[in-house]
Design a protein around this motif. Sequence first.
Motif, PDB file in Angstrom:
ATOM      1  N   LEU A 219      43.768  35.252 -13.761  1.00  0.00           N
ATOM      2  CA  LEU A 219      42.878  34.627 -12.779  1.00  0.00           C
ATOM      3  C   LEU A 219      43.202  33.146 -12.620  1.00  0.00           C
ATOM      4  O   LEU A 219      43.261  32.624 -11.504  1.00  0.00           O
ATOM      5  N   ARG A 220      43.432  32.485 -13.736  1.00  0.00           N
ATOM      6  CA  ARG A 220      43.781  31.062 -13.662  1.00  0.00           C
ATOM      7  C   ARG A 220      45.128  30.853 -12.973  1.00  0.00           C
ATOM      8  O   ARG A 220      45.317  29.885 -12.227  1.00  0.00           O
ATOM      9  N   TRP A 221      46.069  31.741 -13.218  1.00  0.00           N
ATOM     10  CA  TRP A 221      47.383  31.662 -12.570  1.00  0.00           C
ATOM     11  C   TRP A 221      47.236  31.689 -11.048  1.00  0.00           C
ATOM     12  O   TRP A 221      47.962  31.000 -10.321  1.00  0.00           O
ATOM     13  N   LEU A 222      46.262  32.464 -10.567  1.00  0.00           N
ATOM     14  CA  LEU A 222      46.017  32.567  -9.134  1.00  0.00           C
ATOM     15  C   LEU A 222      45.206  31.402  -8.577  1.00  0.00           C
ATOM     16  O   LEU A 222      45.003  31.308  -7.368  1.00  0.00           O
ATOM     17  N   GLY A 223      44.720  30.545  -9.457  1.00  0.00           N
ATOM     18  CA  GLY A 223      43.874  29.444  -9.004  1.00  0.00           C
ATOM     19  C   GLY A 223      42.417  29.809  -8.878  1.00  0.00           C
ATOM     20  O   GLY A 223      41.637  29.083  -8.250  1.00  0.00           O
ATOM     21  N   LEU A 224      42.018  30.919  -9.481  1.00  0.00           N
ATOM     22  CA  LEU A 224      40.624  31.360  -9.440  1.00  0.00           C
ATOM     23  C   LEU A 224      39.938  30.872 -10.714  1.00  0.00           C
ATOM     24  O   LEU A 224      39.938  31.544 -11.738  1.00  0.00           O
ATOM     25  N   ASP A 225      39.364  29.699 -10.649  1.00  0.00           N
ATOM     26  CA  ASP A 225      38.773  29.084 -11.830  1.00  0.00           C
ATOM     27  C   ASP A 225      37.291  29.432 -11.936  1.00  0.00           C
ATOM     28  O   ASP A 225      36.706  30.046 -11.052  1.00  0.00           O
ATOM     29  N   TRP A 226      36.688  29.041 -13.044  1.00  0.00           N
ATOM     30  CA  TRP A 226      35.251  29.249 -13.249  1.00  0.00           C
ATOM     31  C   TRP A 226      34.678  28.044 -13.972  1.00  0.00           C
ATOM     32  O   TRP A 226      35.400  27.224 -14.541  1.00  0.00           O
ATOM     33  N   ASP A 227      33.371  27.928 -13.930  1.00  0.00           N
ATOM     34  CA  ASP A 227      32.691  26.726 -14.424  1.00  0.00           C
ATOM     35  C   ASP A 227      32.126  26.882 -15.828  1.00  0.00           C
ATOM     36  O   ASP A 227      31.851  25.888 -16.501  1.00  0.00           O
ATOM     37  N   ALA A 228      31.905  28.116 -16.254  1.00  0.00           N
ATOM     38  CA  ALA A 228      31.384  28.376 -17.605  1.00  0.00           C
ATOM     39  C   ALA A 228      31.719  29.809 -17.964  1.00  0.00           C
ATOM     40  O   ALA A 228      31.913  30.663 -17.093  1.00  0.00           O
ATOM     41  N   GLY A 229      31.781  30.073 -19.276  1.00  0.00           N
ATOM     42  CA  GLY A 229      31.974  31.459 -19.690  1.00  0.00           C
ATOM     43  C   GLY A 229      33.061  31.647 -20.720  1.00  0.00           C
ATOM     44  O   GLY A 229      33.547  30.711 -21.351  1.00  0.00           O
ATOM     45  N   TRP A 230      33.448  32.898 -20.882  1.00  0.00           N
ATOM     46  CA  TRP A 230      34.480  33.320 -21.816  1.00  0.00           C
ATOM     47  C   TRP A 230      35.827  32.857 -21.245  1.00  0.00           C
ATOM     48  O   TRP A 230      35.989  32.785 -20.031  1.00  0.00           O
ATOM     49  N   PRO A 231      36.821  32.532 -22.076  1.00  0.00           N
ATOM     50  CA  PRO A 231      36.849  32.627 -23.533  1.00  0.00           C
ATOM     51  C   PRO A 231      36.369  31.373 -24.252  1.00  0.00           C
ATOM     52  O   PRO A 231      36.241  31.383 -25.474  1.00  0.00           O
ATOM     53  N   GLU A 232      36.076  30.304 -23.504  1.00  0.00           N
ATOM     54  CA  GLU A 232      35.639  29.068 -24.152  1.00  0.00           C
ATOM     55  C   GLU A 232      34.293  29.255 -24.853  1.00  0.00           C
ATOM     56  O   GLU A 232      34.050  28.697 -25.924  1.00  0.00           O
ATOM     57  N   ASP A 233      33.413  30.042 -24.266  1.00  0.00           N
ATOM     58  CA  ASP A 233      32.081  30.281 -24.828  1.00  0.00           C
ATOM     59  C   ASP A 233      31.930  31.768 -25.128  1.00  0.00           C
ATOM     60  O   ASP A 233      31.779  32.588 -24.223  1.00  0.00           O
ATOM     61  N   LYS A 234      31.985  32.118 -26.396  1.00  0.00           N
ATOM     62  CA  LYS A 234      31.971  33.524 -26.807  1.00  0.00           C
ATOM     63  C   LYS A 234      30.641  34.210 -26.509  1.00  0.00           C
ATOM     64  O   LYS A 234      30.542  35.439 -26.546  1.00  0.00           O
ATOM     65  N   ARG A 235      29.603  33.429 -26.192  1.00  0.00           N
ATOM     66  CA  ARG A 235      28.305  34.022 -25.864  1.00  0.00           C
ATOM     67  C   ARG A 235      28.342  34.776 -24.539  1.00  0.00           C
ATOM     68  O   ARG A 235      27.416  35.501 -24.214  1.00  0.00           O
ATOM     69  N   PHE A 236      29.418  34.597 -23.785  1.00  0.00           N
ATOM     70  CA  PHE A 236      29.561  35.289 -22.512  1.00  0.00           C
ATOM     71  C   PHE A 236      30.273  36.635 -22.654  1.00  0.00           C
ATOM     72  O   PHE A 236      30.622  37.248 -21.658  1.00  0.00           O
ATOM     73  N   ALA A 237      30.494  37.088 -23.864  1.00  0.00           N
ATOM     74  CA  ALA A 237      31.045  38.422 -24.121  1.00  0.00           C
ATOM     75  C   ALA A 237      29.900  39.377 -24.423  1.00  0.00           C
ATOM     76  O   ALA A 237      29.058  39.101 -25.283  1.00  0.00           O
ATOM     77  N   GLN A 238      29.843  40.488 -23.705  1.00  0.00           N
ATOM     78  CA  GLN A 238      28.725  41.413 -23.888  1.00  0.00           C
ATOM     79  C   GLN A 238      28.648  41.960 -25.309  1.00  0.00           C
ATOM     80  O   GLN A 238      27.561  42.281 -25.788  1.00  0.00           O
ATOM     81  N   GLY A 239      29.780  42.039 -25.973  1.00  0.00           N
ATOM     82  CA  GLY A 239      29.773  42.548 -27.332  1.00  0.00           C
ATOM     83  C   GLY A 239      28.957  41.709 -28.292  1.00  0.00           C
ATOM     84  O   GLY A 239      28.589  42.176 -29.376  1.00  0.00           O
ATOM     85  N   SER A 240      28.649  40.472 -27.922  1.00  0.00           N
ATOM     86  CA  SER A 240      27.866  39.579 -28.788  1.00  0.00           C
ATOM     87  C   SER A 240      26.405  39.466 -28.349  1.00  0.00           C
ATOM     88  O   SER A 240      25.652  38.684 -28.919  1.00  0.00           O
ATOM     89  N   ARG A 241      25.993  40.256 -27.354  1.00  0.00           N
ATOM     90  CA  ARG A 241      24.684  40.070 -26.735  1.00  0.00           C
ATOM     91  C   ARG A 241      23.727  41.235 -26.999  1.00  0.00           C
ATOM     92  O   ARG A 241      22.735  41.424 -26.283  1.00  0.00           O
TER      93      ARG A 241
END
Length: 311
Positions: A63-85
């Motif tokens: 996604l980043r290679w395509l220039g599709l960025d995001w403002d918050a979330g995985w992988p920087e913040d592991k709380r955005f992985a459903q396996g931890s929720r």
Amino acid sequence: MKRTVRGRFAPSPSGRLHLGNICSSLLAWLDVRHLGGELIFRLEDLDPDRSYMDCAQLMADDLRWLGLDWDAGWPEDKRFAQGSRGGLYGAAFSVLEEKGLIYRCWCSRAERLAASAPHPGEEHPGSCACRGLEGLELARRECGKRPPAYKCAVPDEDVTIIDGHLGEYAQNLAKDGGDFIVRRSDGVWAYQLAVSVDDMLMGVTRVVRAADLLESAPRQSWLIRTLGGRAPEYAHAPLLTAPDGRKLSKRDGDLNMAELRRRYTPEELTGRLAYLCGLIDRVEPVAARDLAGSFDWAKVPAGPIDISGVF
């Protein structure tokens, strides 16, 4: 009070992203960036048997290679992985239980896929016979070796959503959708519950995803409202199809990102997708950021898109 526009990428790390996934992701990114909103990256890794962290990392990189960025979330913040929720899903489960909407189910049909986004033909409308079990028959099931799954009992209620791309879509929850699994017999939380809870708690206001998930939208909208939240707006993107009419799929390895990155630059790939989606009038390289200002769902075909002649 006006809500902040917030969309999401929510891939399941069961394999490498393919062309259809990337097309939906591009439209999700353009939809939110055109509105001046923010994006989150959520990893839908519910099923331990179908989640691979190496695939997850590759998805983020693609996604980043395509220039599709995001403002918050995985992988920087592991709380955005459903396996931890799981605790959050458990709390929502308790709310549904208190409302009398949860019952135990001993049927095995479709349970294996309950933790994943449904594909056509994998959902079975109607209520379950286990919903009315009582007396000796209920006692017999309880004494058996098979642990139960847990289902949510839906009302006989018509729910209408206004899809941002496809227009009005109505569904009777009981007749067209039916009761659905919220927790499998092995304890794994199911897709419909987890997605609804996450969209609600993460403040998602825009859900853009492939058209094969349209049938889940009324159910998730109802579930979010039942849990006390406000449902997002939905827009369902057209499916990309192979020349023989098949929907592109991770299962078949059609045009996955390993091959696409070998053949195209980010701008070349984006340009071909933009042309298929009616956003530009000829195949030419273009960056995603250059499409955001003029993005309009009215340009995007409503039905499936044949990729012949372009890929």
